[in-house]
Design a protein around this motif. Structure first.
Motif, short mmCIF file in Angstrom:
data_model
loop_
_atom_site.label_atom_id
_atom_site.label_comp_id
_atom_site.label_asym_id
_atom_site.label_seq_id
_atom_site.Cartn_x
_atom_site.Cartn_y
_atom_site.Cartn_z
N LEU A 245 0.83 -1.21 0.00
CA LEU A 245 0.00 0.00 0.00
C LEU A 245 0.87 1.26 0.00
N LEU A 246 1.91 1.26 0.82
CA LEU A 246 2.79 2.43 0.89
C LEU A 246 3.51 2.64 -0.44
N LYS A 247 3.94 1.55 -1.07
CA LYS A 247 4.63 1.67 -2.36
C LYS A 247 3.67 2.22 -3.41
N LYS A 248 2.45 1.75 -3.39
CA LYS A 248 1.45 2.22 -4.36
C LYS A 248 1.28 3.73 -4.28
N HIS A 249 1.31 4.26 -3.06
CA HIS A 249 1.08 5.69 -2.87
C HIS A 249 2.38 6.48 -2.69
N ARG A 250 3.51 5.82 -2.84
CA ARG A 250 4.82 6.47 -2.77
C ARG A 250 5.00 7.22 -1.45
N ILE A 251 4.72 6.53 -0.37
CA ILE A 251 4.81 7.11 0.97
C ILE A 251 5.88 6.37 1.75
N LYS A 252 6.73 7.13 2.43
CA LYS A 252 7.69 6.55 3.37
C LYS A 252 7.11 6.67 4.78
N ALA A 253 7.18 5.58 5.51
CA ALA A 253 6.57 5.52 6.84
C ALA A 253 7.63 5.19 7.89
N THR A 254 7.21 5.18 9.14
CA THR A 254 8.07 4.83 10.26
C THR A 254 7.55 3.54 10.88
N PHE A 255 8.44 2.56 11.02
CA PHE A 255 8.09 1.29 11.66
C PHE A 255 8.85 1.20 12.98
N CYS A 256 8.11 1.10 14.08
CA CYS A 256 8.69 0.96 15.41
C CYS A 256 8.73 -0.53 15.74
N ILE A 257 9.93 -1.05 15.96
CA ILE A 257 10.09 -2.50 16.00
C ILE A 257 10.85 -2.94 17.25
N LEU B 67 -7.73 2.62 5.69
CA LEU B 67 -6.48 3.36 5.65
C LEU B 67 -6.22 3.94 4.27
N GLU B 68 -6.52 3.18 3.23
CA GLU B 68 -6.30 3.71 1.89
C GLU B 68 -7.24 4.87 1.59
N ARG B 69 -8.47 4.80 2.08
CA ARG B 69 -9.38 5.94 1.89
C ARG B 69 -8.81 7.18 2.58
N LEU B 70 -8.27 7.00 3.77
CA LEU B 70 -7.69 8.13 4.49
C LEU B 70 -6.48 8.69 3.74
N ILE B 71 -5.62 7.80 3.26
CA ILE B 71 -4.46 8.26 2.49
C ILE B 71 -4.91 9.10 1.30
N ASN B 72 -5.91 8.64 0.61
CA ASN B 72 -6.41 9.41 -0.54
C ASN B 72 -6.94 10.77 -0.12
N LYS C 18 2.06 17.14 3.60
CA LYS C 18 3.24 16.40 3.14
C LYS C 18 3.43 15.17 4.02
N PHE C 19 3.62 14.01 3.41
CA PHE C 19 3.92 12.80 4.16
C PHE C 19 5.40 12.81 4.55
N THR C 20 5.70 12.31 5.75
CA THR C 20 7.05 12.35 6.26
C THR C 20 7.29 11.18 7.20
N THR C 21 8.55 10.85 7.40
CA THR C 21 8.88 9.94 8.49
C THR C 21 9.03 10.76 9.77
N MET C 22 8.99 10.08 10.89
CA MET C 22 9.13 10.78 12.16
C MET C 22 10.51 11.40 12.29
N LEU C 23 11.54 10.67 11.88
CA LEU C 23 12.90 11.19 12.00
C LEU C 23 13.11 12.42 11.13
N ALA C 24 12.65 12.38 9.90
CA ALA C 24 12.81 13.53 9.02
C ALA C 24 12.13 14.76 9.60
#
Length: 295
Positions: free
Chosen positions: A45-57, A244-249, A258-264
């Motif tokens: 889903l993220l690749k489809k919308h060209r979004i970089k996300a943050t994964f807490c692991i 989630l995809e509806r929200l992204i749209n 603007k979509f961003t990672t937390m660190l950026a």
């Protein structure tokens, strides 16, 4: 000014059931395995919308699913520290808390060769030492506290509080706090844990809440950060991913978002708001010693 939007995913897998819930029930623990099914769906889903996300692991997850953690990193997403086995830092003495930080760092390095600069505590629990420990290990930001909603601030150390005395604010330190709220977390809305969490809400209800919070932030907190906290084993169910995809749209249709990672975001905010300048700005979370003395 732009509203920044961060999609964050706490890839807890089995660790949340072992650590936070202290379960040894194979059925409950197996619930975490669905996270490994869901992450590829989320990455797609993220690749489809060209979004970089943050994964807490958590480190425990990194050892259980190193190939998935490598894939998250390889696709350009940020990886943040999320404890060792989703433990409450307050359950440990200082040596134990430091061990858990080090163990998490070690496992993420082993799995994907990354050294996180961001931290999110398991279940957003802290000890009175946590912020000092994060500073010692060189973290740039934390995302566990709830002193604001869409506005970052510098964390404090050595606050004093009890049930009979006035609250005593400690000094701000150079650790950017990216605040969170259970309202924008999928777990309490959707998850079911007997005698603990009774979610299972319709996705339409959650979509309405998250949309209105986003709209408010966009109208009133320019330059702020709207962040969602999601868990693959929760948000990864079909109807919730559709939400989630509806929200992204919706978010993408807003040109000032603007979509961003937390660190950026944390790095940019820190550069624009040096600690001394920020403390002089009169932000509610900046409590000077002289200001307290006047009370």
């Amino acid at each position: 000014m732009t509203l920044n939007c961060a999609l964050t995913f706490d890839f807890d897998a089995m660790s949340v059931w072992l650590g936070s819930y202290k379960s040894r029930n194979p059925s409950m623990i197996s619930r975490g395995e669905f996270g490994a099914i869901a992450v590829p769906r989320i990455l797609s889903l993220l690749k489809k919308h060209r979004i970089k996300a943050t994964f807490c692991i958590p480190g425990h997850t990194a050892l259980a699913y190193p190939d998935i953690v490598k894939k998250i990193d390889a696709e350009g997403h940020e990886i943040a520290h999320h404890g060792w086995v989703h433990e409450n830092p307050a359950d440990f003495d200082e040596a134990g808390e430091r061990f858990n930080i080090e163990k998490g760092l070690e496992c993420l390095k082993k799995a994907a060769g990354v050294t996180p600069k961001g931290y999110r505590s398991p279940s957003w629990d802290f000890s009175d030492r946590t912020i000092k420990i994060l500073l010692d290990y060189g973290f740039v930001y934390d995302s566990s506290l709830m002193g604001a909603d869409f506005t970052p601030y510098y964390a404090r150390i050595d606050d004093g509080f009890d049930s009979v005395s006035p609250y005593r604010f400690g000094p701000n330190v150079d650790l950017v706090e990216l605040p969170v709220t259970w309202l924008l977390d999928d777990f309490p809305h959707f998850e079911f844990v007997d005698k603990d969490t009774y979610g299972l809400s319709a996705s339409s209800k959650v979509e309405e809440i998250w949309t209105d919070e986003f709209t408010y932030a966009r109208k009133n907190v320019k330059g702020g950060l709207f962040s969602l906290t999601m868990h693959p084993q929760v948000i990864g169910r079909g109807h919730r991913l559709m939400m989630l995809e509806r929200l992204i749209n919706k978010f993408k249709r807003a040109r000032d978002v603007k979509f961003t990672t937390m660190l950026a975001y944390a790095q940019g905010w820190r550069k624009a708001n040096p600690l001394d300048k920020w403390k002089a700005s009169g932000a509610p979370q900046a409590q000077s010693a002289c200001g307290r003395d006047r009370l």
